[in-house]
Motif scaffolding. Structure first.
Motif, short mmCIF file in Angstrom:
data_model
loop_
_atom_site.label_atom_id
_atom_site.label_comp_id
_atom_site.label_asym_id
_atom_site.label_seq_id
_atom_site.Cartn_x
_atom_site.Cartn_y
_atom_site.Cartn_z
N THR A 112 1.01 -1.00 0.21
CA THR A 112 0.06 -0.25 -0.15
C THR A 112 1.25 1.48 0.14
OG1 THR A 112 -1.61 -0.92 0.99
CG2 THR A 112 -2.43 1.48 0.92
N VAL A 113 -0.17 2.09 -0.55
CA VAL A 113 0.60 3.34 -1.28
C VAL A 113 0.27 4.79 -0.76
CG1 VAL A 113 1.63 3.76 -3.53
CG2 VAL A 113 3.19 4.70 -1.79
N ARG A 114 0.67 5.59 -0.49
CA ARG A 114 -0.38 6.91 -0.66
C ARG A 114 -0.68 7.21 -1.90
NH1 ARG A 114 1.81 11.35 3.49
NH2 ARG A 114 1.06 9.41 5.43
N PRO A 115 -1.91 8.39 -2.49
CA PRO A 115 -1.83 8.52 -3.63
C PRO A 115 -1.29 9.42 -4.40
CG PRO A 115 -4.25 8.75 -2.54
CD PRO A 115 -3.19 8.60 -1.54
N GLY A 116 -0.06 9.40 -4.85
CA GLY A 116 0.64 10.50 -5.46
C GLY A 116 2.48 9.61 -5.05
N GLY A 117 2.04 8.44 -4.07
CA GLY A 117 3.36 8.03 -3.09
C GLY A 117 4.91 7.37 -4.36
N ALA A 147 -2.64 8.87 -8.94
CA ALA A 147 -3.96 9.88 -7.83
C ALA A 147 -4.54 8.81 -7.20
CB ALA A 147 -3.79 10.61 -8.16
N GLN A 148 -5.55 8.27 -7.88
CA GLN A 148 -6.83 7.60 -7.95
C GLN A 148 -7.12 6.12 -6.85
OE1 GLN A 148 -9.86 8.37 -9.09
NE2 GLN A 148 -10.98 7.08 -7.49
N ARG A 149 -7.32 6.46 -5.49
CA ARG A 149 -7.21 5.24 -4.70
C ARG A 149 -8.29 4.39 -4.92
NH1 ARG A 149 -7.04 7.53 0.65
NH2 ARG A 149 -7.01 9.21 0.87
N GLY A 150 -7.36 2.88 -4.43
CA GLY A 150 -7.97 1.79 -5.29
C GLY A 150 -6.99 0.61 -5.36
N PRO A 151 -7.15 -0.67 -5.65
CA PRO A 151 -6.26 -1.46 -5.56
C PRO A 151 -6.00 -1.83 -7.62
CG PRO A 151 -8.04 -2.14 -5.82
CD PRO A 151 -8.68 -1.22 -5.42
N HIS A 189 5.28 -12.73 -16.94
CA HIS A 189 3.78 -12.37 -16.80
C HIS A 189 3.21 -13.14 -15.23
CE1 HIS A 189 2.34 -10.81 -20.64
NE2 HIS A 189 3.39 -10.67 -20.70
N PHE A 190 4.25 -14.58 -15.17
CA PHE A 190 3.74 -14.76 -14.28
C PHE A 190 3.91 -14.58 -12.50
CE2 PHE A 190 7.95 -16.29 -15.25
CZ PHE A 190 9.08 -16.18 -14.35
N MET A 191 5.47 -13.44 -12.52
CA MET A 191 5.33 -11.95 -11.92
C MET A 191 4.53 -11.18 -11.84
SD MET A 191 9.61 -11.95 -12.59
CE MET A 191 9.88 -10.41 -11.17
N ARG A 192 3.17 -11.02 -10.48
CA ARG A 192 1.99 -10.25 -10.48
C ARG A 192 1.94 -9.74 -9.07
NH1 ARG A 192 -1.96 -11.27 -14.31
NH2 ARG A 192 -0.96 -12.26 -15.86
N GLY A 193 1.43 -8.44 -8.52
CA GLY A 193 1.32 -8.39 -7.23
C GLY A 193 0.49 -7.18 -7.43
N ILE A 194 0.02 -6.72 -6.12
CA ILE A 194 -1.70 -6.21 -6.52
C ILE A 194 -0.66 -3.93 -5.13
CG2 ILE A 194 -2.83 -5.31 -5.24
CD1 ILE A 194 -3.84 -8.17 -5.52
N LEU A 195 -0.67 -3.14 -5.78
CA LEU A 195 -0.25 -2.36 -5.61
C LEU A 195 -1.72 -1.32 -5.40
CD1 LEU A 195 1.81 1.04 -7.47
CD2 LEU A 195 -0.40 1.07 -6.60
N THR A 196 -2.31 -1.12 -3.58
CA THR A 196 -3.13 -0.44 -3.48
C THR A 196 -2.96 0.21 -3.04
OG1 THR A 196 -4.60 -2.57 -2.33
CG2 THR A 196 -5.29 -0.20 -1.63
N VAL A 197 -3.21 1.85 -4.01
CA VAL A 197 -3.57 3.05 -3.25
C VAL A 197 -4.24 3.42 -1.67
CG1 VAL A 197 -3.54 5.61 -4.25
CG2 VAL A 197 -2.64 3.83 -5.59
N ALA A 198 -3.63 3.90 -0.37
CA ALA A 198 -5.11 4.17 -0.28
C ALA A 198 -4.15 5.63 1.51
CB ALA A 198 -5.26 3.28 1.20
#
Length: 138
Positions: free
Chosen positions: A73-78, A116-120, A129-138
């Motif tokens: 997780t990172v803040r918007p614009g982080g 800048a938009q919050r969300g995953p 392509h098997f290397m994956r993850g989720i960046l969550t903006v919060a």
């Protein structure tokens, strides 16, 4: 001249409307008196904007064909700093292509700015392509 049944229908509609009016007043209360001053409705505050909860900066390390951490997780614009410790090039690229790094050479570092938009946001390496993850903006 029209038949009297039409007048009866019109009269029935008026009686029905009058009956509904009486029913509604039981739920919404009596009508205000014309001589009673009414106060303007109080201003309701708008929806509060939540303060960012994620850190301003995160470091992701690529090693053994894995993102560490893969989900973060990172803040918007982080700022997301990506360090490639593998022996081959990698990227960290949003699946919808809204953000991403250029190819990162072995031993090199790259940075990307979080949306800048919050969300995953799902991301992957464009080479592996098997290397994956989720960046969550919060």
């Amino acid at each position: 001249m029209r038949p009297p049944t039409r007048l009866a229908r019109a009269g029935g509609a008026l009686l029905l409307a009058a009956g509904l009016s009486g029913c509604l007043s039981a739920y919404i209360g009596p009508a205000p008196d014309e001589n009673t001053p009414t106060a303007p409705p109080s201003a309701q505050p708008g929806p509060a904007t939540a303060a960012p909860t994620g850190p301003a900066a995160v470091t992701v390390t690529i090693g053994n064909f894995q993102f560490q951490p893969a989900n973060f997780t990172v803040r918007p614009g982080g700022t997301v700093t990506v360090v490639n410790t593998d022996a081959v090039e990698h990227t960290l690229t949003a699946q919808d292509r809204t953000f991403g790094t250029a190819p990162i050479a072995p031993g090199a570092t790259a940075t990307v700015t979080a949306p800048a938009q919050r969300g995953p946001y799902s991301y992957q390496c464009t080479f592996h392509h098997f290397m994956r993850g989720i960046l969550t903006v919060a």
